[in-house]
Scaffold this motif. Structure first.
Motif, PDB file in Angstrom:
ATOM      1  N   GLN A   1       0.765  -1.064   0.118  1.00 38.15           N
ATOM      2  CA  GLN A   1      -0.257   0.089  -0.117  1.00 38.15           C
ATOM      3  C   GLN A   1       0.772   1.180  -0.014  1.00 38.15           C
ATOM      4  N   SER A   2       2.219   1.049   0.072  1.00 40.21           N
ATOM      5  CA  SER A   2       2.934   2.295   0.487  1.00 40.21           C
ATOM      6  C   SER A   2       3.250   3.351  -0.533  1.00 40.21           C
TER       7      SER A   2
ATOM      8  N   THR B   1      -0.471   8.862  -2.212  1.00 44.75           N
ATOM      9  CA  THR B   1      -0.460   9.226  -0.696  1.00 44.75           C
ATOM     10  C   THR B   1       0.606   8.003  -0.184  1.00 44.75           C
TER      11      THR B   1
ATOM     12  N   LEU C   1       1.991   5.876   2.672  1.00 43.86           N
ATOM     13  CA  LEU C   1       1.464   5.540   4.281  1.00 43.86           C
ATOM     14  C   LEU C   1       2.838   5.149   4.901  1.00 43.86           C
TER      15      LEU C   1
ATOM     16  N   HIS D   1      -7.703  -4.537  -1.711  1.00 43.58           N
ATOM     17  CA  HIS D   1      -8.137  -3.038  -2.223  1.00 43.58           C
ATOM     18  C   HIS D   1      -9.420  -3.296  -2.851  1.00 43.58           C
TER      19      HIS D   1
ATOM     20  N   TRP E   1      -9.160   2.089  -1.825  1.00 48.06           N
ATOM     21  CA  TRP E   1      -9.538   1.892  -0.167  1.00 48.06           C
ATOM     22  C   TRP E   1      -8.647   0.720   0.357  1.00 48.06           C
ATOM     23  N   ASN E   2      -7.942   0.862   1.442  1.00 49.26           N
ATOM     24  CA  ASN E   2      -7.604  -0.295   2.167  1.00 49.26           C
ATOM     25  C   ASN E   2      -8.804  -1.281   2.718  1.00 49.26           C
TER      26      ASN E   2
ATOM     27  N   GLU F   1      -9.426   2.763   5.177  1.00 49.40           N
ATOM     28  CA  GLU F   1      -9.020   4.015   4.890  1.00 49.40           C
ATOM     29  C   GLU F   1      -8.811   4.446   3.158  1.00 49.40           C
TER      30      GLU F   1
ATOM     31  N   ILE G   1      -6.644   5.033   0.333  1.00 51.52           N
ATOM     32  CA  ILE G   1      -5.406   5.222   0.017  1.00 51.52           C
ATOM     33  C   ILE G   1      -4.864   6.398  -1.028  1.00 51.52           C
ATOM     34  N   ASP G   2      -6.059   6.517  -1.885  1.00 47.34           N
ATOM     35  CA  ASP G   2      -5.636   7.442  -2.905  1.00 47.34           C
ATOM     36  C   ASP G   2      -6.941   8.026  -3.601  1.00 47.34           C
TER      37      ASP G   2
END
Length: 648
Positions: free
Chosen positions: A318-319, A324, A326, A590, A603-604, A609, A611-612
């Protein structure tokens, strides 16, 4: 009241009577016992235009044009008649496009010719200019992106409009899309016409030199007029005034009339449109569309570049989603590199990049893009549109492979079989069509629904199709034979979405009745009904492992459920308008969603959350799909384009 249709009548409005009280002409209450004239809309040249009601369509408004040429001499009259007839032919030929008025009728009555066409509610760009003032650069870019696909369509049908100007472009209300009107001087571009000098026709200041001096018109001629239209809207200066003073010399110095600076990109585009010599202009709408796709997009990066508080659980994958990062509380510095790339520097080196330039875009549809589906190999994409077609694209070179035509109305949904050999599409024409994906040939048409088909899904074994319809039913079909196997009838309103589980045993449906129903596909029985959405359920997706269900709704939320129990896991809140589309990533970690707020969100699923948030569409987003390898996300929109988002 009855309107006198004698073009020379000085007081045409009459009480109900047999003869006009002003000129004595016999009054006609309804043309062809169908069209009742309400009021004049304008006229001049060789035609008068009226607002009318169509009794056969529940008094729906329409436009009636009467050939009433204000010309002298047999030759001029014959030319006016020819142009009027050509307008009818052009409308008949082009009227299937949703942004060109549809021809309803063409007939002769009492020695006058009449043309009846669709009424477009809205205001012309000339009226908009007067009310709102000169256009901003952003509005001009949007105008070009909306109008060029229409010009591409008419030029591909060998028609040149010859009178592009603000008066002939209507912004429809309430949809706010642009409609091109007045094909009264449109010219059919044929091999014969290319060898002949035509009649000089067009509007002074807008029409190029080859059209006004020699009577010749080409695609590049319409593009010159488009450039002049942009100049008019940017400056508020009517080009006919400049033409009368300077002839075509004014186009060399058009920039001196600007009231505020323009970007170098728009200046370059307008410079090329406004070339006096045709060979130096854009030669096709496609050529200009390519330049439009290179227009820089503004970046949205926080001024202090602080990162959001991280979620409680971080997945390495996800990073590095495009906007974005994380990572825990890292203050970033930025560096602008060549090519418009921002490089963010943090502890441990380069951890993030974002391109500020071109978002890859597929353009070719001239209606809303409603549905998207990937072939399993990941380089072939199918799209369904308001333009009644399905297009097949090669994502490697971003080129259209072919267009599938056969539906008589909007295509709302497409799906591709697991073996990649077959495509299924559903339409507002109440039918489902099955196509050979490799050849583009129609295999068969499935008829049985009595209203729009909104959604189709193919079973994992490739044997069955499920379809949801505005007739409140779901039908299950044999893909190979086209046989209808069963009809499921528990919903009380339109079925907007259907999805099938990875084991092929469970079917899920979402409806305008605000419920989700989970069905045993073998028995056709409802296993459970999920009822917590407060708006229409527009879209459904089942995770690759068959454990989770995601639902998107007009209530602006996305809900995630345990499929086998119906337990709601969480509600995802973040969109500011109706959510129309949802898709799981191939790893199931996701989801992507598309909304009326013109954004795509990723979304995560573990944390809920965002994510973007992906911004680039200028209209509502109706479809999203992940590529099979999860590295690409595509989105389809009301803006008639497909955006390609590259994911790390």
């Amino acid at each position: 009241m009855i309107y006198c249709l004698n073009p020379n009548c000085e007081k045409p409005l009459n009480p109900d009577a047999t003869f006009c009280q002003s000129c004595g002409t016999q009054l006609i209450s309804q043309l062809r016992n169908r069209y009742r004239i309400i009021q004049p809309l304008g006229g001049g040249g060789f035609g008068r235009t009226f607002l009318a009601e169509d009794e056969d369509k529940l008094n729906e408004h329409c436009v009636v044009k009467q050939l009433a040429p204000q010309v002298q001499g047999t030759t001029a009259l014959l030319k006016a008649t020819e142009l009027f007839q050509e307008e009818a032919r052009r409308l008949q030929q082009l009227g299937e496009h949703p942004q060109i008025p549809t021809l309803y009728a063409y007939f002769r009555h009492d020695n006058y010719l009449y043309l009846v066409q669709q009424f477009i509610l809205g205001q012309t760009l000339r009226q908009e200019l007067r009310q709102q003032g000169t256009f901003s650069e952003e509005k001009i870019w949007k105008l070009l992106s909306e109008l060029l696909p229409i010009l591409k369509f008419i030029h591909e049908h060998q028609v040149i409009h010859r009178d592009i100007k603000p008066e002939n472009i209507i912004r429809r209300s309430p949809r706010e899309d642009l409609v091109l009107i007045d094909f009264g001087v449109a010219k059919q571009l044929t091999a014969t016409s290319l060898q002949q000098t035509g009649t000089t026709i067009g509007s002074f200041g807008y029409a190029p030199i080859e059209q006004m001096k020699y009577g010749n018109a080409y695609a590049a001629s319409d593009l010159f007029s488009l450039g002049v239209t942009c100049f008019d809207l940017l400056t508020g200066i009517h080009p006919s005034h400049l033409y009368m003073e300077h002839g075509y010399g004014w186009v060399m110095h058009w920039r001196q009339h600007l009231k505020s600076p323009l970007s170098a990109q728009l200046v370059q585009v307008l410079d090329k449109l406004l070339q006096k010599d045709m060979e130096h202009r854009y030669q096709s709408a496609d050529e200009l569309l390519q330049d439009l796709h290179q227009k820089p997009q503004p970046a949205s990066i926080p001024r202090d570049f602080s990162l959001p508080q991280p979620p409680s659980r971080i997945n390495p994958r996800q990073s590095v989603f495009p906007s974005t990062v994380l990572q825990p509380r890292i203050q970033l510095k930025h560096k602008l590199l060549a090519g418009g790339i921002i490089l963010l520097l943090g502890l441990g080196g380069y951890i993030y990049w974002q391109s500020l330039g071109h978002i890859p875009t597929l353009s070719g549809h001239w209606g809303d893009v409603n549905s998207l589906a990937f072939r399993r190999e990941g380089t072939t994409l199918a799209s369904g549109s308001d333009d009644k077609s399905v297009k097949i694209w090669n994502l490697n070179n971003r080129q259209e492979i072919r267009t599938l035509k056969g539906h008589k109305d909007i295509v709302y949904c497409v799906a591709i079989s697991p073996d990649g050999q077959t495509l299924v599409s559903g339409s507002k024409d109440n039918t489902i069509k099955i196509w050979n994906l490799k050849t583009g040939k129609e295999i068969r048409t499935l008829k049985g629904h009595t209203d729009w088909v909104n959604s189709v899904a193919i079973s994992p074994d490739g044997q069955n199709i499920a379809s949801g319809s505005y007739d409140n039913t779901i039908k299950v079909w044999n893909l190979n034979t086209g046989q209808e196997l069963q009809t499921l009838r528990e919903h009380t309103s339109a079925v907007l979405s259907v999805a099938l589980s990875s084991d092929g045993k469970t079917l899920v449906s979402g409806s305008a009745d605000r419920t989700i129903k989970v069905w045993n596909l073998n028995t056709g029985k409802v296993l459970r009904t999920l009822t917590t959405h407060s708006g229409d359920v527009n879209a459904l997706a089942i995770s690759p492992d068959g454990q989770m269900l995601a639902s998107a709704s007009d209530d602006k939320t996305v809900k995630v459920w345990k499929l086998n129990t119906g337990k709601e896991i969480r509600t995802l809140v973040g969109h500011s308008a109706d959510v129309n589309a949802v898709a799981f990533s191939p790893d199931g970690e996701h989801i992507a969603t598309g909304s009326d707020d013109k954004t795509v969100k990723i979304w995560n699923l573990d944390t809920g959350e965002i994510i973007d948030t992906l911004k680039g569409h200028s209209g509502k987003v109706y479809a999203v799909a992940f590529s099979p390898d999860g590295k690409t996300l595509v989105s389809g929109s009301h803006d008639k384009t497909i955006k390609i988002w590259q994911l790390p």
